[in-house]
Design a protein around this motif. Structure first.
Motif, short mmCIF file in Angstrom:
data_model
loop_
_atom_site.label_atom_id
_atom_site.label_comp_id
_atom_site.label_asym_id
_atom_site.label_seq_id
_atom_site.Cartn_x
_atom_site.Cartn_y
_atom_site.Cartn_z
N GLU A 1 0.83 -1.21 0.00
CA GLU A 1 0.00 0.00 0.00
C GLU A 1 0.87 1.25 0.00
N GLY A 2 1.97 1.23 0.73
CA GLY A 2 2.89 2.37 0.73
C GLY A 2 3.51 2.60 -0.63
N THR A 3 3.86 1.47 -1.29
CA THR A 3 4.44 1.59 -2.64
C THR A 3 3.42 2.18 -3.62
N ARG A 4 2.16 1.73 -3.49
CA ARG A 4 1.13 2.26 -4.39
C ARG A 4 0.92 3.76 -4.18
N LEU A 5 0.86 4.16 -2.94
CA LEU A 5 0.68 5.60 -2.66
C LEU A 5 1.88 6.42 -3.14
N GLN A 6 3.06 5.86 -3.00
CA GLN A 6 4.26 6.56 -3.49
C GLN A 6 4.22 6.70 -5.01
N ASN A 7 3.77 5.63 -5.70
CA ASN A 7 3.65 5.69 -7.17
C ASN A 7 2.61 6.74 -7.59
N ASP A 8 1.48 6.74 -6.87
CA ASP A 8 0.45 7.76 -7.16
C ASP A 8 1.01 9.16 -7.00
N MET A 9 1.81 9.35 -5.94
CA MET A 9 2.41 10.66 -5.70
C MET A 9 3.40 11.00 -6.83
N SER A 10 4.17 10.04 -7.27
CA SER A 10 5.15 10.29 -8.34
C SER A 10 4.46 10.63 -9.66
N ILE A 11 3.39 9.88 -9.97
CA ILE A 11 2.64 10.16 -11.21
C ILE A 11 2.00 11.54 -11.15
#
Length: 365
Positions: free
Chosen positions: A274-284
């Motif tokens: 979940e942390g990785t997904r949120l980090q990817n969303d933030m990067s995008i």
């Protein structure tokens, strides 16, 4: 044969000159009448002052294309600069300055005549201008008709309608003033130097200078708005889009930070995913926001690029002497017209008139 024709022409020419010489008193009388008429007309026409402003319109785009192209290249975006689009320059001025929408913008420009210390609207100043005495004679029928109409129309309604300008439905008085203002303004283009001359002609030198200066300022604003309208619309849209993407990025950043703070010591795989997904969303979200921000900077550059530059070569100055009427030309012209008319009558007109009368008598008999 040729010598005989030459002799006859010399004899005819001498006869014509001799005939004119014998009638010189008549010719001088008619020229004197022309002199008096010229003096009356020349001094009856009100003085007018003309102010010219010389412009040298240039494209703001052509001079800065390379700079903006370099900026776009550094930002990694192509398509800016080098498109060869021509500036909307002064070729529009002659038609634009005579258009009704532009005249309506000049309608309420405030001017201060030399004989007054108070500013008045240009439309009100039009009523203070003088006309030749024959102008009042020609206007008598219209004044009589308007006087009769005023008996049946309320003055309050008339005054209210004259102050409210509806471009779709102009009153007769507004149409009259608009036509007068159109006649006082002009714009010409010198094909050789590509200079544009904007002129204003009024009976007051201060008013002429003020109106000419205001007309040039409004023309410049109109052209700039016209040239930058599309680029400004794109820029406004990108500003709105950039604000939305920025908020989305901040929202994704906050969601990731809150999650990481809440699960700092948690080592579950689901939590890490979940942390990785949120980090990817933030990067995008950041990448999209960064791209839109870059496009916004290029759009702002395009707005500046599209602005034409107007170099005022000769600014407006209050004229010291009137531009018209040219009294000498009027007087000499009427005297010359009197000489030509009287000479033509003496040499040809009198005989022609006499022959026509004789022909009519023979026909009646």
């Amino acid at each position: 044969m040729g010598n005989n024709q030459q002799v006859n022409m010399e004899i005819d020419l001498r006869a014509l000159i001799y005939n004119l010489w014998n009638k010189r008193k008549t010719i001088l009388k008619i020229m004197g009448i022309g002199l008096l008429a010229g003096i009356v007309i020349a001094f009856s026409i009100p003085k007018t002052y003309k102010v010219d402003i010389t412009l040298s319109p240039e494209s703001g785009q052509n001079g800065n294309t390379n700079n903006f192209a370099g900026m776009a290249s550094m930002l990694g975006i192509g398509g800016i600069g080098g498109n060869g689009q021509e500036a909307l320059n002064s070729t529009m001025f002659p038609d634009l300055i005579k258009s009704t929408p532009f005249i309506l913008e000049m309608y309420n420009v405030e001017v201060t005549p030399q004989t007054s210390q108070h500013a008045i609207k240009l439309s009100d100043y039009i009523d203070t201008q003088k006309s030749p005495w024959w102008g009042y004679i020609f206007n008598l029928p219209g004044m009589a008709i308007n006087g009769i109409k005023s008996l049946f129309i309320s003055n309050e309604n008339t005054n209210d309608s004259n102050h409210i300008i509806d471009p779709f439905r102009l009153t007769g008085e507004q149409n009259r003033k608009i036509a007068i203002i159109k006649g006082t303004l002009s714009a010409t283009i010198d094909s050789k130097s590509n200079m544009t001359i904007v002129s204003a002609t009024f009976q007051d030198p201060e008013v002429a200078a003020t109106v000419a200066d205001s007309a040039v300022a409004k023309l410049q604003k109109y052209i700039i708005d016209y040239r930058t309208r599309k680029a400004q619309e794109d820029c406004n849209y990108l500003e709105k889009l950039c604000k939305e993407r920025k908020e989305e990025y901040y929202k994704a950043q906050k969601a990731y930070a809150d999650f990481m703070d809440a699960n700092r010591n948690v080592v579950l795989q689901r939590t890490q995913a979940e942390g990785t997904r949120l980090q990817n969303d933030m990067s995008i979200a950041f990448q999209i926001y960064s791209q839109v921000e870059t496009q916004l900077q290029v759009a702002r550059a395009k707005v500046q690029e599209a602005k034409p530059v107007f170099a005022i070569v000769e600014p407006a100055t209050v004229p010291l002497s009137p531009s018209s009427p040219n009294k000498k030309i009027i007087i000499l012209g009427l005297m010359f017209l009197g000489f030509i008319g009287s000479s033509a009558w003496i040499l040809f007109g009198k005989e022609l008139w006499q022959s026509l009368r004789n022909t009519n008598k023979e026909t009646n008999d």
